[in-house]
Design an enzyme around this catalytic site. Structure first.
Site, PDB file in Angstrom:
ATOM      1  N   CYS A  12       0.847  -1.181   0.000  1.00 57.30           N
ATOM      2  CA  CYS A  12       0.000   0.000   0.000  1.00 57.30           C
ATOM      3  C   CYS A  12       0.892   1.244   0.000  1.00 57.30           C
ATOM      4  O   CYS A  12       2.111   1.142   0.160  1.00 57.30           O
ATOM      5  CB  CYS A  12      -0.848  -0.013   1.263  1.00 57.30           C
ATOM      6  SG  CYS A  12       0.196  -0.059   2.715  1.00 57.30           S
ATOM      7  N   HIS A  36       5.206  -5.253   8.731  1.00 58.61           N
ATOM      8  CA  HIS A  36       5.052  -6.646   9.165  1.00 58.61           C
ATOM      9  C   HIS A  36       5.473  -7.603   8.070  1.00 58.61           C
ATOM     10  O   HIS A  36       4.661  -8.341   7.522  1.00 58.61           O
ATOM     11  CB  HIS A  36       3.598  -6.905   9.564  1.00 58.61           C
ATOM     12  CG  HIS A  36       3.337  -6.608  10.997  1.00 58.61           C
ATOM     13  ND1 HIS A  36       2.109  -6.254  11.485  1.00 58.61           N
ATOM     14  CD2 HIS A  36       4.162  -6.619  12.069  1.00 58.61           C
ATOM     15  CE1 HIS A  36       2.188  -6.049  12.785  1.00 58.61           C
ATOM     16  NE2 HIS A  36       3.424  -6.262  13.160  1.00 58.61           N
ATOM     17  N   HIS A  70       3.370   1.642  11.782  1.00 55.93           N
ATOM     18  CA  HIS A  70       2.253   1.576  12.725  1.00 55.93           C
ATOM     19  C   HIS A  70       2.318   2.662  13.802  1.00 55.93           C
ATOM     20  O   HIS A  70       1.414   2.771  14.613  1.00 55.93           O
ATOM     21  CB  HIS A  70       2.238   0.219  13.433  1.00 55.93           C
ATOM     22  CG  HIS A  70       1.984  -0.917  12.500  1.00 55.93           C
ATOM     23  ND1 HIS A  70       2.952  -1.845  12.180  1.00 55.93           N
ATOM     24  CD2 HIS A  70       0.881  -1.261  11.806  1.00 55.93           C
ATOM     25  CE1 HIS A  70       2.425  -2.723  11.331  1.00 55.93           C
ATOM     26  NE2 HIS A  70       1.196  -2.402  11.088  1.00 55.93           N
ATOM     27  N   HIS A 120      -2.055  -4.637  19.400  1.00 52.99           N
ATOM     28  CA  HIS A 120      -1.391  -4.281  18.137  1.00 52.99           C
ATOM     29  C   HIS A 120      -0.652  -2.951  18.308  1.00 52.99           C
ATOM     30  O   HIS A 120      -1.185  -2.014  18.903  1.00 52.99           O
ATOM     31  CB  HIS A 120      -2.440  -4.173  17.020  1.00 52.99           C
ATOM     32  CG  HIS A 120      -1.834  -4.096  15.656  1.00 52.99           C
ATOM     33  ND1 HIS A 120      -1.278  -2.937  15.156  1.00 52.99           N
ATOM     34  CD2 HIS A 120      -1.675  -5.030  14.685  1.00 52.99           C
ATOM     35  CE1 HIS A 120      -0.812  -3.174  13.937  1.00 52.99           C
ATOM     36  NE2 HIS A 120      -1.048  -4.433  13.630  1.00 52.99           N
ATOM     37  N   GLU A 122      -0.158  -0.469  16.389  1.00 50.85           N
ATOM     38  CA  GLU A 122      -0.890   0.720  15.916  1.00 50.85           C
ATOM     39  C   GLU A 122      -1.849   1.213  17.000  1.00 50.85           C
ATOM     40  O   GLU A 122      -1.942   2.419  17.266  1.00 50.85           O
ATOM     41  CB  GLU A 122      -1.685   0.362  14.644  1.00 50.85           C
ATOM     42  CG  GLU A 122      -2.536   1.515  14.144  1.00 50.85           C
ATOM     43  CD  GLU A 122      -3.457   1.112  12.984  1.00 50.85           C
ATOM     44  OE1 GLU A 122      -3.070   0.287  12.147  1.00 50.85           O
ATOM     45  OE2 GLU A 122      -4.577   1.661  12.931  1.00 50.85           O
ATOM     46  N   THR A 158      -6.831   0.902  11.258  1.00 50.74           N
ATOM     47  CA  THR A 158      -6.888   1.157   9.810  1.00 50.74           C
ATOM     48  C   THR A 158      -7.252  -0.074   8.984  1.00 50.74           C
ATOM     49  O   THR A 158      -7.755   0.059   7.874  1.00 50.74           O
ATOM     50  CB  THR A 158      -5.527   1.679   9.309  1.00 50.74           C
ATOM     51  OG1 THR A 158      -4.518   0.800   9.804  1.00 50.74           O
ATOM     52  CG2 THR A 158      -5.259   3.079   9.781  1.00 50.74           C
ATOM     53  N   CYS A 186      -8.414   2.526   6.223  1.00 47.62           N
ATOM     54  CA  CYS A 186      -7.747   3.174   5.079  1.00 47.62           C
ATOM     55  C   CYS A 186      -8.178   2.573   3.748  1.00 47.62           C
ATOM     56  O   CYS A 186      -8.600   1.425   3.671  1.00 47.62           O
ATOM     57  CB  CYS A 186      -6.238   3.158   5.247  1.00 47.62           C
ATOM     58  SG  CYS A 186      -5.438   1.776   4.494  1.00 47.62           S
ATOM     59  N   SER A 214       0.556 -10.032  10.402  1.00 43.21           N
ATOM     60  CA  SER A 214       0.038  -8.853   9.695  1.00 43.21           C
ATOM     61  C   SER A 214      -1.482  -8.815   9.791  1.00 43.21           C
ATOM     62  O   SER A 214      -2.180  -9.694   9.280  1.00 43.21           O
ATOM     63  CB  SER A 214       0.477  -8.909   8.224  1.00 43.21           C
ATOM     64  OG  SER A 214      -0.420  -8.176   7.425  1.00 43.21           O
ATOM     65  N   SER A 258       1.894  -5.376   3.296  1.00 42.72           N
ATOM     66  CA  SER A 258       3.350  -5.331   3.525  1.00 42.72           C
ATOM     67  C   SER A 258       4.085  -6.402   2.728  1.00 42.72           C
ATOM     68  O   SER A 258       5.236  -6.698   3.014  1.00 42.72           O
ATOM     69  CB  SER A 258       3.677  -5.569   4.997  1.00 42.72           C
ATOM     70  OG  SER A 258       2.831  -4.890   5.840  1.00 42.72           O
TER      71      SER A 258
END
Ligand code: SF4
Length: 277
Positions: A12, A36, A70, A120, A122, A158, A186, A214, A258
């Site tokens: 991404c 990740h 993240h 996580h 993030e 996200t 996202c 991931s 990723s």
């Protein structure tokens, strides 16, 4: 056997950006894994001498620390700055956004509800930006146990599924006067998810490539399973098993945000060999 990639898959914007930043900062160290994907992290180490440290204490004045896609908790960022570490921020802008929302809405007196995985990185980062009263839920069922004040602001990890987020918002709307909803899922996630949903309906075997840790790859795998019961989550071509392709006519492929192209290509080549395509 026909082998086809989903219309949208793989790297991404945020991951491409982070890798570019790391490549431009040779001899630096990322604080935590940049993305990740262990294979890509290995490549950055061998080709650009970009190291990895999980230990905040290892960063000293004058070192260059690259912040992972993240993001990291606000307090840890402050410590790096205090120590006069040269901080290069590769946090994805789509992750910075919920961090800012938490800080701002929390400052305005809203309780913060975060839909995501508390463990996580993030979410640890995002939560740290709320001043107080921030709660994390992993599903709509967990909302019932919370005692939230009248004014609630909601953000999502996200990579979460929009359908699950809608369920949480639906519950809050019934019991609260003011619910401020921010769609922080996202676009890369939407595009890859829509594409895997489409191809999984047609395929009789689905291969989803990405790190086992991931989050967005796990989501893609779960969507693939909804459409195709012969779906497999793998990290590289070495995980492929010949029996998965026996008597199959159409193999669909997707990959997490990723997952680099060179890994995807290696998987395709190996599937061709295993299925005699
Ligand atoms: S999946 Fe989205 S939020 Fe995550 S790094 Fe990529 S662009 Fe950023």
């Amino acid at each position: 056997m026909k082998i086809e990639l989903a219309e949208s898959y793989g790297f991404c914007f945020g991951v491409k950006r982070a890798i570019k930043i790391a490549e431009e900062n040779k001899n630096s160290t990322t604080y935590g894994p940049l993305i990740h994907n262990a294979n890509e992290i290995e490549r950055l180490k061998s080709d650009f001498n970009v190291a990895l440290s999980e230990n905040l204490e290892s960063f000293k004045s004058g070192d260059t620390a690259v912040i992972r896609t993240h993001g990291i908790p606000k307090e840890e960022l402050a410590i790096l700055h205090e120590r006069k570490v040269n901080v290069i921020d590769a946090t994805c802008p789509y992750v910075t956004k919920p961090q800012q929302i938490c800080e701002e809405m929390s400052g305005q007196g809203y309780d913060i509800l975060i839909f995501g995985d508390e463990l996580h990185p993030e979410i640890k980062g995002v939560k740290s930006y709320a001043m107080e009263r921030a709660y994390v839920v992993n599903s709509a069922d967990e909302v019932d146990a919370l005692v939230l004040r009248e004014k609630v602001a909601v953000v999502a990890q996200t990579t979460r599924r929009i359908e699950d987020y809608q369920r949480i918002i639906g519950k809050l709307m019934i019991s609260h006067k003011e619910v401020r909803v921010f769609n922080t899922i996202c676009n890369a996630t939407f595009e890859n998810q829509d594409a895997v949903r489409k191809i999984a309906k047609e395929a009789d075997v689905m291969i989803v490539i990405g790190g086992k840790n991931s989050s967005n790859t796990k989501q893609l795998y779960s969507i693939a399973l909804d459409g195709c019961m012969n779906s497999y989550h793998i990290e590289s071509d070495e995980d492929l098993k010949p029996e998965w392709f026996e008597k199959k006519n159409y193999c669909g492929i997707s990959a997490g945000a990723s997952t680099p192209d060179w890994i995807i290509q290696a998987v395709i080549e190996r599937i061709k060999v295993l299925s005699n395509s």
